[in-house]
Design an enzyme around this catalytic site. Structure first.
Site, short mmCIF file in Angstrom:
data_model
loop_
_atom_site.label_atom_id
_atom_site.label_comp_id
_atom_site.label_asym_id
_atom_site.label_seq_id
_atom_site.Cartn_x
_atom_site.Cartn_y
_atom_site.Cartn_z
N HIS A 2 0.56 39.90 -17.60
CA HIS A 2 1.59 39.07 -17.05
C HIS A 2 2.44 39.64 -15.97
O HIS A 2 2.19 40.91 -15.89
CB HIS A 2 2.48 38.49 -18.11
CG HIS A 2 3.50 39.38 -18.84
ND1 HIS A 2 4.86 39.04 -19.49
CD2 HIS A 2 3.64 40.86 -18.84
CE1 HIS A 2 5.45 40.26 -19.78
NE2 HIS A 2 4.73 41.22 -19.19
N GLU B 176 5.96 41.43 -28.43
CA GLU B 176 5.30 41.98 -27.30
C GLU B 176 5.13 43.66 -27.35
O GLU B 176 4.08 44.17 -26.74
CB GLU B 176 6.18 41.90 -26.09
CG GLU B 176 5.54 41.96 -24.75
CD GLU B 176 6.52 41.41 -23.57
OE1 GLU B 176 6.15 40.39 -23.16
OE2 GLU B 176 7.38 42.15 -23.41
N ASP C 176 -6.12 34.90 -25.12
CA ASP C 176 -6.60 36.44 -25.25
C ASP C 176 -7.35 36.66 -24.09
O ASP C 176 -8.05 35.98 -23.52
CB ASP C 176 -7.44 36.36 -26.48
CG ASP C 176 -7.99 37.65 -26.72
OD1 ASP C 176 -7.11 38.66 -26.63
OD2 ASP C 176 -9.02 38.08 -26.97
N HIS C 177 -7.05 37.97 -23.47
CA HIS C 177 -7.65 38.37 -22.33
C HIS C 177 -7.60 37.78 -20.94
O HIS C 177 -8.36 37.59 -20.09
CB HIS C 177 -9.06 38.75 -22.55
CG HIS C 177 -9.49 40.07 -23.50
ND1 HIS C 177 -9.18 39.95 -24.67
CD2 HIS C 177 -9.95 41.16 -23.06
CE1 HIS C 177 -9.47 41.23 -25.18
NE2 HIS C 177 -9.78 42.02 -24.19
N CYS D 249 7.91 45.33 -15.77
CA CYS D 249 7.47 44.14 -15.89
C CYS D 249 7.07 43.11 -14.60
O CYS D 249 6.65 42.26 -14.56
CB CYS D 249 7.87 43.36 -17.07
SG CYS D 249 7.22 43.74 -18.85
N HIS E 275 0.25 43.54 -15.54
CA HIS E 275 -0.03 44.76 -16.51
C HIS E 275 -0.13 44.14 -18.28
O HIS E 275 0.01 42.84 -18.19
CB HIS E 275 1.32 45.71 -16.58
CG HIS E 275 2.29 44.99 -16.91
ND1 HIS E 275 3.31 44.05 -16.04
CD2 HIS E 275 3.12 44.56 -18.06
CE1 HIS E 275 4.21 43.57 -16.91
NE2 HIS E 275 4.16 43.81 -18.05
N HIS F 293 -0.24 43.45 -22.38
CA HIS F 293 0.48 43.76 -23.82
C HIS F 293 -0.37 43.54 -24.77
O HIS F 293 -1.36 42.75 -24.63
CB HIS F 293 1.91 42.90 -23.80
CG HIS F 293 3.03 43.55 -22.95
ND1 HIS F 293 3.80 44.59 -23.06
CD2 HIS F 293 3.42 42.77 -21.60
CE1 HIS F 293 4.66 44.69 -22.24
NE2 HIS F 293 4.39 43.71 -21.30
NI NI Z 1 5.47 43.20 -19.66
#
Ligand code: NI
Length: 134
Positions: A15, A125, A80-81, A34, A40, A42
């Protein structure tokens, strides 16, 4: 008596926290790492808690196989992914903060859960940062 059962799930996603109404400088200042324009990832950990009465015929509040399948289809398979900003329509105009991701997941699951059940979602997160909804 109300009893809660919890299913844990997991997804990895990328995100970027960015408010297009702000300057790049203010975005960096507020969102820090972020705000990385290259995104990047999580490792999100999800806990879905369903609350209700024990059904005397089954001894269960909710069938955990059914709940696991629901979470897999509605959340894990979709999230996911993925790059949440780009690939999920829910975040086209919504900043994919942990708070908003948790709310979106709660709304998706609420729509598939019979009304008699209570629903609570906890989204980690990071191992130390988590959000509760419901
Ligand atoms: Ni982040």
């Amino acid at each position: 008596m109300q009893i809660s059962v919890t299913r844990r799930a997991h997804f990895n996603a990328a995100h970027r926290l960015h408010n297009p109404g702000w300057s790049d400088e203010k975005n960096r200042e507020v969102f820090g790492l972020c705000n990385n324009p290259h995104y990047h990832g999580h490792n999100y950990e999800l806990e879905v808690r369903v609350t209700g009465d024990i059904d005397p015929e089954t001894g269960m509040v909710v069938d955990l196989v059914w709940l696991a399948q629901l979470i897999r289809e509605q959340v894990e398979d979709r999230f996911d992914h993925k790059n949440l900003n780009i690939e999920l329509p829910e975040f086209q105009n919504l900043i994919p903060s942990a708070e908003n991701i948790a709310v979106v997941i709660w709304q998706i699951l609420r729509g598939h859960l019979p009304e008699r059940f209570g629903l609570h979602v906890r989204l980690y997160e990071t191992p130390r940062n988590f959000v509760d909804v419901g």
